[in-house]
Scaffold this active site. Structure first.
Site, PDB file in Angstrom:
ATOM      1  N   ARG A   1      36.942  54.542  36.563  1.00  0.00           N
ATOM      2  CA  ARG A   1      38.076  54.171  35.711  1.00  0.00           C
ATOM      3  C   ARG A   1      38.109  55.089  34.488  1.00  0.00           C
ATOM      4  NH1 ARG A   1      38.578  49.824  31.255  1.00  0.00           N
ATOM      5  NH2 ARG A   1      40.812  49.863  30.942  1.00  0.00           N
TER       6      ARG A   1
ATOM      7  N   HIS B   1      44.742  53.797  26.448  1.00  0.00           N
ATOM      8  CA  HIS B   1      43.486  53.266  25.911  1.00  0.00           C
ATOM      9  C   HIS B   1      43.408  53.704  24.443  1.00  0.00           C
ATOM     10  CE1 HIS B   1      39.255  51.760  27.167  1.00  0.00           C
ATOM     11  NE2 HIS B   1      39.282  51.793  25.854  1.00  0.00           N
TER      12      HIS B   1
ATOM     13  N   GLU C   1      43.141  46.478  26.946  1.00  0.00           N
ATOM     14  CA  GLU C   1      42.927  45.512  25.864  1.00  0.00           C
ATOM     15  C   GLU C   1      44.039  45.505  24.817  1.00  0.00           C
ATOM     16  OE1 GLU C   1      39.029  45.811  24.117  1.00  0.00           O
ATOM     17  OE2 GLU C   1      38.019  45.330  25.989  1.00  0.00           O
TER      18      GLU C   1
ATOM     19  N   ASN D   1      38.123  42.907  30.802  1.00  0.00           N
ATOM     20  CA  ASN D   1      36.921  43.421  30.140  1.00  0.00           C
ATOM     21  C   ASN D   1      36.181  42.217  29.570  1.00  0.00           C
ATOM     22  OD1 ASN D   1      37.981  45.907  30.728  1.00  0.00           O
ATOM     23  ND2 ASN D   1      38.468  46.456  28.601  1.00  0.00           N
TER      24      ASN D   1
ATOM     25  N   TYR E   1      32.416  40.955  27.814  1.00  0.00           N
ATOM     26  CA  TYR E   1      31.137  41.388  27.239  1.00  0.00           C
ATOM     27  C   TYR E   1      30.228  40.255  26.772  1.00  0.00           C
ATOM     28  CZ  TYR E   1      32.749  46.238  27.118  1.00  0.00           C
ATOM     29  OH  TYR E   1      33.183  47.487  27.474  1.00  0.00           O
TER      30      TYR E   1
ATOM     31  N   GLU F   1      35.476  46.389  32.568  1.00  0.00           N
ATOM     32  CA  GLU F   1      34.417  46.795  31.631  1.00  0.00           C
ATOM     33  C   GLU F   1      33.442  45.641  31.479  1.00  0.00           C
ATOM     34  OE1 GLU F   1      35.694  48.095  27.723  1.00  0.00           O
ATOM     35  OE2 GLU F   1      37.291  49.324  28.580  1.00  0.00           O
TER      36      GLU F   1
HETATM   37  C1  FCB Z   1      36.091  47.613  24.600  1.00  0.00           C
HETATM   38  C2  FCB Z   1      36.873  48.915  24.699  1.00  0.00           C
HETATM   39  C3  FCB Z   1      36.028  50.099  25.072  1.00  0.00           C
HETATM   40  C4  FCB Z   1      34.654  50.059  24.441  1.00  0.00           C
HETATM   41  C5  FCB Z   1      33.994  48.731  24.658  1.00  0.00           C
HETATM   42  C6  FCB Z   1      32.593  48.628  24.111  1.00  0.00           C
HETATM   43  O1  FCB Z   1      36.716  46.771  23.695  1.00  0.00           O
HETATM   44  O2  FCB Z   1      37.894  48.792  25.643  1.00  0.00           O
HETATM   45  O3  FCB Z   1      36.741  51.260  24.760  1.00  0.00           O
HETATM   46  O4  FCB Z   1      34.744  50.368  23.115  1.00  0.00           O
HETATM   47  O5  FCB Z   1      34.786  47.721  24.124  1.00  0.00           O
END
Ligand code: FCB
Length: 445
Positions: free
Chosen positions: A78, A122, A167, A292, A294, A348
């Site tokens: 990607r 992006h 995002e 995405n 995390y 992500e």
């Molecule tokens: C996300 C972004 C990516 C990177 C990660 C850690 O928010 O999409 O570009 O910075 O976090």
């Protein structure tokens, strides 16, 4: 015998990057300035005054980087296209050298059997468009379509998977509500209007894509973390629900339902200027949802009805992000419950740690290995429980320019020595490579 979690056939396994974070070569071959060039060069905005001027020098190291992807065994990659590299003024005359770069990238990937997943936006908006009002000017939807069509025509014979926006919720919030990211505006009403225009641009670009590339897949990629109430009080559960609506549904309801969500106390929000026909434009059907993910948060209702984040005694990454693999499963099931069994790609997922090269020349990032093991296994559980997840992309292929953190925050599965541009595959890269090649996760050795 170690337990092996098998993934569905034809599952995509990859890594993700973004143009401004890796390419460098910001003044070369006709690329023009983006809002991130301007922002990173504004004193005090990025740690250590770092900029994306050189980044990973990927623009000059394209072939070597594709070689590394091949070594890692990815079957998908990607990447994002830098709008100011292909349309320096944002619209109008295309830059052939910029187009060629992405063409070479796509050809190189396909030669290695790696499926390209292209993201159009992006975050690196051409400065020329920012000067014309950027995301606050409604005409940006037309500018975005012009750019999208250029790329569809140029790469659409080879690229099947297209993402309009990365995002939009984070971009709009950090860029327009709190000013921590480019373009650095801190104003709630502006945030709401920019968000609306992002959605309009998304919907229009999807519709344009359907006409030009009837066989391609189109989607969008919001950031969706997972929130839990920190107590069993009813108001804390309600706070979590309000956050879900304000952060996730505010962007996904317009796309999947053609309306903005309603708050728990019955008020409509947000209140952008919405013209007749806007909601239909935004609700152009998508083929997949990219996510995405995390971290998770624990929340209570604080003063004035605002959320308060509660610190949890759980492991954290060096960004302070709480590691809670179950959040992946819970988030995926919540999205599936809310919007139905839509195809999902995790676009992500990853963790930042202060990696160091060990005396044996390697990077033994065992915490990152644990992170990936936990999150991938949780994703597997979600698939078993009904989420239609079709692919997973680690963030990131390599250490890079991490926005306001500059080069201080390393997310790569490949280490980059920014002084020499040497790349070293980290232990986490080797670990993922086994997962990718076997299409399965061995739980414990
Ligand atoms: C996300 C972004 C990516 C990177 C990660 C850690 O928010 O999409 O570009 O910075 O976090």
């Amino acid at each position: 015998m170690a337990k092996l979690l098998k993934f569905p056939n034809n599952f995509y396994w990859g890594a993700a990057t973004a143009a401004y974070q890796i390419e460098g070569a910001v003044n070369e071959d006709g690329r023009a300035e983006s809002i991130w060039d301007r922002f990173s060069k504004t004193p005090g905005k990025v740690r250590n005054g770092d900029t994306g001027d050189v980044a990973c020098d990927h623009y000059h190291r394209l072939e070597d980087d594709i070689q590394i992807m091949d070594e890692l065994g990815l079957n998908a990659y990607r990447f994002s296209i830098a709008w100011p590299r292909v349309l320096p003024e944002g619209r109008g005359k295309a830059n052939v050298k910029g187009l060629d770069f992405y063409s070479r990238l796509v050809d190189g990937l396909l030669e290695k059997g790696i499926e390209p997943f292209a993201t159009l936006f992006h975050w690196d908006l051409p400065m020329a468009l920012q000067d014309a009002g950027g995301w606050l000017n409604r005409r940006i939807a037309d500018w975005f379509v012009e750019y999208a069509e250029l790329m569809y025509k140029h790469l659409g014979d080879r690229v099947k998977y297209w993402t309009t926006l990365n995002e939009p919720n984070v971009f709009a919030f950090l860029g327009y509500n709190i000013g921590k990211h480019a373009p650095g505006v801190a104003d709630e009403a502006t945030f709401v209007q920019a968000s609306h225009h992002l959605l309009l641009a998304h919907g229009d670009a999807v519709r344009a894509g359907r006409t030009l590339l009837p066989k391609a897949q189109f989607g969008i990629v919001p950031a969706i973390s997972h929130n839990y109430p920190a107590t069993d009080k009813q108001e804390d559960a309600a706070m979590v629900e309000a956050m879900w609506k304000g952060w996730t549904c505010m962007f996904l309801d317009p796309i999947f339902r053609g309306t903005y969500p309603v708050t728990l106390d019955g008020q409509d929000f947000p209140q952008p200027v919405i013209l007749e026909g806007d909601m239909e434009r935004i609700a152009a059907p998508v083929d997949y949802l990219g996510i995405n993910h995390y971290f998770s948060h624990w929340i209570v209702q604080g003063e004035n009805g605002h959320p308060e984040w509660i610190d949890k005694d759980l492991p954290k990454t060096d960004r302070g992000w709480i590691i809670h693999p179950d959040g992946m499963r819970d988030m995926l099931l919540k999205v599936t419950e809310e919007y139905g069994r839509i195809p999902i790609y995790i676009m992500e997922n990853g963790a930042s740690y202060p990696d160091e090269v060990a005396t044996d020349g390697q990077i033994h990032d065992c915490e990152r290995v644990d992170y990936f093991r936990g999150y991938i296994s949780s994703m597997h559980e979600a698939i078993e429980k009904g989420a239609d997840v079709r692919g997973y992309f680690a963030w990131s292929l390599m250490d890079n320019f991490e926005w306001e953190e500059g080069y201080n925050s390393r997310f790569g599965i490949v280490y980059v020595d920014f002084a020499t541009q040497q790349r070293i595959i980290k232990d986490s890269g080797r670990f993922l490579s086994e997962v990718f090649r076997s299409n399965g996760l061995e739980l414990e050795k």
